[in-house]
Design a protein around this motif. Structure first.
Motif, PDB file in Angstrom:
ATOM      1  N   SER A 313       0.836  -1.208   0.000  1.00  0.00           N
ATOM      2  CA  SER A 313       0.000   0.000   0.000  1.00  0.00           C
ATOM      3  C   SER A 313       0.866   1.251   0.000  1.00  0.00           C
ATOM      4  O   SER A 313       0.512   2.268  -0.607  1.00  0.00           O
ATOM      5  CB  SER A 313      -0.950   0.001   1.197  1.00  0.00           C
ATOM      6  OG  SER A 313      -0.257   0.232   2.414  1.00  0.00           O
ATOM      7  N   TRP A 317      -0.038   0.205  -4.559  1.00  0.00           N
ATOM      8  CA  TRP A 317      -0.864  -0.882  -5.100  1.00  0.00           C
ATOM      9  C   TRP A 317      -2.269  -0.850  -4.529  1.00  0.00           C
ATOM     10  O   TRP A 317      -3.236  -1.230  -5.198  1.00  0.00           O
ATOM     11  CB  TRP A 317      -0.224  -2.234  -4.789  1.00  0.00           C
ATOM     12  CG  TRP A 317       1.040  -2.500  -5.523  1.00  0.00           C
ATOM     13  CD1 TRP A 317       2.300  -2.538  -5.013  1.00  0.00           C
ATOM     14  CD2 TRP A 317       1.181  -2.766  -6.924  1.00  0.00           C
ATOM     15  NE1 TRP A 317       3.219  -2.810  -5.993  1.00  0.00           N
ATOM     16  CE2 TRP A 317       2.554  -2.959  -7.180  1.00  0.00           C
ATOM     17  CE3 TRP A 317       0.279  -2.856  -7.994  1.00  0.00           C
ATOM     18  CZ2 TRP A 317       3.039  -3.235  -8.452  1.00  0.00           C
ATOM     19  CZ3 TRP A 317       0.772  -3.145  -9.256  1.00  0.00           C
ATOM     20  CH2 TRP A 317       2.133  -3.329  -9.479  1.00  0.00           C
ATOM     21  N   LEU A 318      -2.386  -0.430  -3.283  1.00  0.00           N
ATOM     22  CA  LEU A 318      -3.671  -0.327  -2.601  1.00  0.00           C
ATOM     23  C   LEU A 318      -3.821   1.103  -2.104  1.00  0.00           C
ATOM     24  O   LEU A 318      -2.827   1.820  -1.944  1.00  0.00           O
ATOM     25  CB  LEU A 318      -3.741  -1.306  -1.418  1.00  0.00           C
ATOM     26  CG  LEU A 318      -3.566  -2.794  -1.754  1.00  0.00           C
ATOM     27  CD1 LEU A 318      -3.440  -3.607  -0.471  1.00  0.00           C
ATOM     28  CD2 LEU A 318      -4.721  -3.301  -2.600  1.00  0.00           C
ATOM     29  N   LYS A 320      -3.715   4.213   0.085  1.00  0.00           N
ATOM     30  CA  LYS A 320      -2.834   4.427   1.233  1.00  0.00           C
ATOM     31  C   LYS A 320      -3.597   4.377   2.550  1.00  0.00           C
ATOM     32  O   LYS A 320      -3.081   3.899   3.564  1.00  0.00           O
ATOM     33  CB  LYS A 320      -2.124   5.776   1.104  1.00  0.00           C
ATOM     34  CG  LYS A 320      -1.007   5.958   2.127  1.00  0.00           C
ATOM     35  CD  LYS A 320      -0.144   7.159   1.815  1.00  0.00           C
ATOM     36  CE  LYS A 320       1.004   7.269   2.810  1.00  0.00           C
ATOM     37  NZ  LYS A 320       1.884   8.413   2.527  1.00  0.00           N
ATOM     38  N   LEU A 322      -5.900   2.406   3.316  1.00  0.00           N
ATOM     39  CA  LEU A 322      -6.113   1.016   3.698  1.00  0.00           C
ATOM     40  C   LEU A 322      -4.945   0.499   4.524  1.00  0.00           C
ATOM     41  O   LEU A 322      -5.110  -0.403   5.353  1.00  0.00           O
ATOM     42  CB  LEU A 322      -6.282   0.163   2.436  1.00  0.00           C
ATOM     43  CG  LEU A 322      -6.924  -1.206   2.589  1.00  0.00           C
ATOM     44  CD1 LEU A 322      -8.343  -1.086   3.129  1.00  0.00           C
ATOM     45  CD2 LEU A 322      -6.930  -1.932   1.255  1.00  0.00           C
ATOM     46  N   GLY A 323      -3.764   1.078   4.320  1.00  0.00           N
ATOM     47  CA  GLY A 323      -2.599   0.667   5.086  1.00  0.00           C
ATOM     48  C   GLY A 323      -2.300   1.558   6.278  1.00  0.00           C
ATOM     49  O   GLY A 323      -1.216   1.466   6.857  1.00  0.00           O
TER      50      GLY A 323
END
Length: 465
Positions: A313, A317-318, A320, A322-323
């Motif tokens: 993240s 890829w995900l 930010k 979310l991380g």
């Protein structure tokens, strides 16, 4: 004077701010060994020994030895990589930096699906508690335990590491009790046949048990949270695996040698333990040995299992958010939620323990094959980093271990794929299709992010004006 890589970059660039930078360096050598031993001993031996006995009879102890040898072969170059390049979410970061960013993301994505193994441990705990009282429902025990340790891990790695040391002591006492009483009851003159189903089935059992013996790799994911990762990761991985291998053999011998094979094949260790342990000792083995081993593995998996997705993240890829890492506890709470959902789903939908164990073992084999190759690439792509490492391998030995490890992982993975059922194939296919779609959509953004970060790091090393 050269500027530290932690100094702010030159004007005109934006400082690199990553979620993983909020993680706390709090894990000592004792904590690392506790996490390693807990992760290895945990749910694997208590959930898969009966399955392995069904496959190979009295050869279960030989299968454990083969599994431990294979894991140590892979663990040596793996530990060399982790010692030289300690980071959060190493399975993603090493693959992304040394092979390709998309390969790193897809490996992290696949390993996240492997957290369905949390159901494996929970279902095994349910089977042991059911032996004490039939009131316990295996699926509900699994969901309840995963929920409890999901909440506990939101409190951060300091709590988890300390709790892990206490759990390690308890379960060593529990399994020591089983082995000491059990070995004295084995009738060696009529010990069951070692390979009743042939050599290939023995190798298949060893491949399955590699999941039960390979847990030490999880400690490498915590390099960013260790006080001395270069020293502690190799000690925890290699030493922990060898120590636990001896314990496994001491447990496996009476597990297969006290009762007839048809009474213990596919059964939890509590079945044979009831034959030779006094009732009080039997309860102690179940609660302090089997149950503590299971929940300690849950604890360790939730502790390190988010780190690869966290690093992914940070690279874009995900999302930010979310991380995001909680600044008070230092935990990536939203990623823990994802692992929690993945962890309870197999138990909730009724997937069998052997199917979960097989799938998780395949994912471990893929990870080992990828990361031992990355360990060799590190020598050539970032030679200065490797040279500074406190744990280095001679080139000839390193190359030999990498070739042996990749060959073993591919062969063991091939043997395990034969035991996949349709649900496992569908789940893996759907999950990977989603991962590939994300990789295709997000790679241009990630490529730009990594290029900008590389410029910032180069600027930060410029001499002071």
């Amino acid at each position: 004077m050269g500027r530290s890589t932690h100094s702010p970059p030159e004007s005109g660039t934006t400082p690199v701010i990553r979620n993983q930078d909020n993680l706390k360096r709090s894990i000592t050598l004792v904590g690392a060994i506790g996490i390693s031993v807990n992760q290895i001993i945990g749910g694997g031996i208590v959930s898969l020994t009966g399955v392995a006995i069904a496959m190979t009879g009295g050869g279960v102890s030989v299968a454990y030895v083969l599994a431990v040898v294979a894991v140590i072969i892979s663990s040596i170059p793996y530990a060399a990589l982790a010692a030289a390049y300690p980071t959060a979410g190493g399975s993603y970061t090493w693959t992304a930096r040394l092979i390709h960013p998309s390969a790193g993301f897809l490996l992290a994505w696949l390993l996240a699906l492997g957290k369905g193994s949390l159901s494996l441990y929970g279902l095994a705990a349910g089977a042991y508690l059911h032996a004490i009282n039939p009131w316990f429902n295996e699926a509900w025990v699994a969901i309840s335990l995963v929920t409890i340790f999901f909440v506990a891990n939101l409190a951060g790695s300091v709590v988890s590491a300390r709790l892990g040391v206490f759990m390690m002591i308890l379960m060593l006492l529990g399994f020591g009790t089983f082995a000491a009483f059990g070995l004295s009851k084995v009738n060696w003159a009529i010990y069951p046949e070692v390979m009743p189903n042939g050599f290939v089935e023995l190798l298949s059992a060893a491949a399955l048990l590699s999941f039960a013996t390979a847990g030490a790799y999880g400690v490498a994911e915590l390099g960013r949270e260790m006080k001395n990762p270069g020293r502690d990761i190799p000690l925890a991985m290699i030493g922990g695996t060898a120590l636990v291998g001896l314990i496994y053999v001491a447990v496996a011998l009476p597990a297969a040698g006290v009762l007839p094979i048809d009474r213990v094949a596919g059964e939890p260790l509590s079945t044979v333990a009831e034959e030779f342990l006094p009732h009080g000792m039997w309860l102690f083995f179940i609660l302090a040995g089997a149950i503590v081993a299971i929940i300690s593995t849950m604890n360790a998996e939730l502790l390190w299992g988010t780190k690869a997705l966290l690093a992914a993240s940070d690279d874009g890829w995900l999302p930010k958010g979310l991380g995001s890492v909680n600044k008070r506890f230092g935990t990536p709470h939203w990623l823990l939620v994802i692992l929690y959902v993945l962890g309870i789903t197999p138990a909730a939908v009724g997937v069998d323990i052997s199917v979960i164990g097989t799938a998780a073992s395949v994912f471990v084999q893929i990870m080992f094959a990828v990361l031992v190759v990355a360990s060799l690439l590190l020598r050539y792509k970032i030679p200065k980093l490797y040279e500074r490492s406190p744990f280095k391998l001679p080139l000839t030995l390193h190359v030999s271990l990498v070739f042996a490890s990749v060959a073993l992982s591919l062969y063991q993975g091939y043997l395990l794929l034969g035991d996949f059922d349709i649900r496992a194939w569908v789940a893996v296919a759907v999950w990977l299709a989603i991962g590939v779609a994300i990789a295709l959509l997000r790679y241009p953004t990630v490529k730009k992010t990594l290029a900008e970060r590389e410029v910032q790091l180069r600027n930060s090393e410029l001499p002071r004006p």
